[in-house]
Design an enzyme around this catalytic site. Structure first.
Site, short mmCIF file in Angstrom:
data_model
loop_
_atom_site.label_atom_id
_atom_site.label_comp_id
_atom_site.label_asym_id
_atom_site.label_seq_id
_atom_site.Cartn_x
_atom_site.Cartn_y
_atom_site.Cartn_z
N ARG A 268 12.02 -19.15 -10.59
CA ARG A 268 11.80 -20.54 -10.16
C ARG A 268 12.08 -20.71 -8.66
NH1 ARG A 268 9.75 -21.34 -14.51
NH2 ARG A 268 10.91 -21.33 -16.46
N CYS B 198 26.49 -25.05 -13.91
CA CYS B 198 27.15 -24.59 -15.14
C CYS B 198 28.54 -25.16 -15.25
CB CYS B 198 27.20 -23.08 -15.20
SG CYS B 198 28.23 -22.41 -13.91
N LYS C 17 17.38 -9.25 -9.62
CA LYS C 17 16.21 -9.89 -10.23
C LYS C 17 16.51 -11.39 -10.20
CE LYS C 17 14.30 -11.73 -13.26
NZ LYS C 17 13.81 -13.12 -13.07
N GLU D 271 23.42 -28.24 -24.22
CA GLU D 271 23.58 -28.31 -22.77
C GLU D 271 22.32 -28.99 -22.22
OE1 GLU D 271 23.16 -24.61 -20.55
OE2 GLU D 271 24.67 -25.29 -19.12
N PHE E 276 18.39 -19.98 -11.91
CA PHE E 276 17.76 -20.74 -10.83
C PHE E 276 18.74 -21.63 -10.09
CE2 PHE E 276 17.65 -24.14 -14.02
CZ PHE E 276 17.92 -25.25 -13.23
#
Ligand code: NAD
Length: 492
Positions: free
Chosen positions: A175, A279, A171, A377, A147
């Site tokens: 969200r 990330c 794909k 995380e 997302f």
């Protein structure tokens, strides 16, 4: 209620809406995402397989022209795409434009396919024998995305997969699925033949159907570590090539000689930009020796100047997190830190703005392994500070961490910086750069639990991942050269 369509063979396809899409800034449900029946998954794979069979034979100049046109359309439609991202993800418009710009870099790189797909040629490797190599597309690529970058990560994958002659089934995250549909429309406008780029909405079930589908040849995945591990194992068991990028816990080491104002600014930008939902976000500042007290004070003072609010307000430094559940999960880490004896210097978890999923900036001093706030995380606007005595302690902390996506070092000592780049078991390293996302002509990938499979994403490793090599050995013998010889051919 609006339902987000699939895009299959160039057509928008409706389905029954199942999972909600929110505007995270208000908490409202703005659309529903369909989950396809298995027959629709079969259909999209069949459409992509058919399209791939002709796209793979298209000329390099035809593909390059389409990518050039696509790049132009992405630039032209940046504001519109950014608005779509902000409406479903929540990040600020400026941040959304930033991710689109970084995605466009990948399209620009792919425009160089004439150079990227050049093979090798070796002349006269034996008497009258030449060798050349070529790379061919793998076929149908399933691109499964998270997302947090609904434009950039699809472009990381699709630009190179399309340039190298593959068909793509994207794909997107359920969200924030709308930008993917717009990307498909822009590719069509750019001249991409129908069926070469498809968007299949859905959830984990949809992903699993793609992973097990015999018509899917390669899987590119970016998301959380548990899902990345599952995707890698399942796609491998189904004999597909797979790259699966996972989560992160990125450390930023500050040495005694660093400029602490520069380091504090960097920690704020990289820790709280996009509400920490990157990330490559910095989630742990590793303060070495005496720098800890002044650095924590400088970070805290800067946090008090941040404005949290809806992403479409230009005054907002960062917006909400993605869902109500995620907001509560982020808050639970701050609560657990306090229970673990970590000093909560700033606690923004009680921030409330309408029905939005907001969390204000949180700063935790003294995080360490064995506590949830350090080990997991968090993926929210929560920055931890770990205090260590020496450079070696900092490196040990980083190398013992199960993640290895990004890391940064702040110093004015070139020798320490050079040593650091060799010492750490992390894939992407910044020296006085807190978010070292490689440019598109390098590849992106972490080590350890941040990447499953060997191939990093985009750049040269992306080109290699989306292609298979052939090596051709050629000889044009005269009848007089021919003889019976059952020995193993040598070049001597
Ligand atoms: P996620 O793993 O929940 O979802 C990613 C994708 O996998 C989505 O398309 C989702 O539909 C699908 N999915 C979810 N659960 C699944 C399951 N059980 N089985 C099969 N498919 C499943 O990740 P997210 O919350 O959307 O994204 C955030 C995560 O992605 C963070 O962990 C972040 O660090 C990571 N991320 C990593 C990188 C990187 O390059 N390493 C980049 C961006 C985000």
């Amino acid at each position: 209620m609006r339902t987000i369509p699939h895009v299959i063979g160039g057509q928008l396809r409706e389905g029954e809406g199942v999972s909600p899409v929110h505007n995270p800034a208000t908490g409202e449900v703005t659309a529903l995402v369909p989950v396809p029946e298995p027959t629709l998954v079969d259909e999209v794979v069949a459409v992509a397989t058919q399209a791939a069979s002709t796209w793979r034979t298209s000329t390099q100049s035809a593909r390059t022209n389409i990518l050039f046109a696509f790049r132009h359309l992405l630039v032209e439609h940046t504001d519109e795409l950014a608005a779509l991202v902000t409406a479903e993800h929540g990040k600020t418009l400026a941040d959304a434009r930033g991710e689109i710009a970084r995605g466009i870099e990948n399209v620009e790189y792919a425009c160089g396919l004439a150079e990227l797909l050049k093979g090798d040629f070796s002349n006269q490797v034996a008497d009258g024998v030449d060798v050349h190599s070529l790379r061919e597309p793998v076929g149908v690529v399933a691109a499964i995305t998270p997302f947090n970058f609904p434009v950039m990560v699809p472009l990381w994958m699709s630009a190179n997969a399309l340039a190298t002659g593959n068909a793509v089934i994207l794909k997107p995250s359920e969200r924030d699925p709308s930008p993917a549909v717009r990307l498909a429309e822009l590719l069509r406008l750019a001249g991409l033949p129908d069926g070469v780029f498809n968007v299949l909405q859905g959830n984990a079930t949809t992903v699993n159907q793609l992973l097990e589908h015999p018509g899917v040849d390669a899987v590119s995945f970016v998301g959380s570590t548990p899902v990345a591990r599952h995707v890698h194992a399942t796609a491998s068991a189904n004999e597909k090539r797979v790259q699966a990028l996972g989560g992160a816990k990125n450390h930023m080491v500050v040495l005694a000689d660093a400029d602490l104002d520069v380091a504090a600014d960097a920690a704020i930008n990289a820790g709280f930009g996009s509400a920490g939902e990157r990330c490559m976000a910095i989630s742990v500042v590793v303060a070495v020796g005496e720098v800890a007290d002044p650095l924590v004070a400088k970070i805290a003072e800067r946090l008090d100047r941040l404005t949290v609010g809806p992403g479409d307000l230009s005054t907002s430094d960062f917006g909400p997190v993605i869902t109500r559940e995620h907001r509560d999960r982020v808050a639970s880490y701050v609560a657990s830190a306090a229970a673990d004896g970590i000093t909560v210097v700033r606690d923004g978890t009680s921030l409330a703005i309408g029905g939005g999923f907001f969390v204000g900036p949180c700063l935790l001093d003294g995080v360490h392994p064995g506590t949830r706030a350090y080990d997991d995380e968090i993926f929210g606007p929560v920055l931890g500070v770990a205090r260590v005595a020496t450079y070696d302690d900092a490196v040990r902390l980083i190398n013992q961490n199960p993640y290895g996506n990004g890391v940064a070092l702040f110093t004015r000592d070139g020798n320490a910086a050079r040593r650091f780049t060799r010492d750490v078991t992390v894939g992407m390293i910044g020296i006085n750069v807190p978010i070292p996302v490689p440019i598109a002509s390098y590849s992106f990938g972490g080590w350890k639990n941040s990447l499953f499979g060997h191939a990093h994403m985009y750049g040269p490793e992306g080109i290699a991942f989306y292609t298979r090599a052939k090596v051709v050995t050629t000889r044009w013998p005269q009848p007089s050269d021919s003889q019976i010889d059952l020995g193993f051919p040598t070049t001597r």
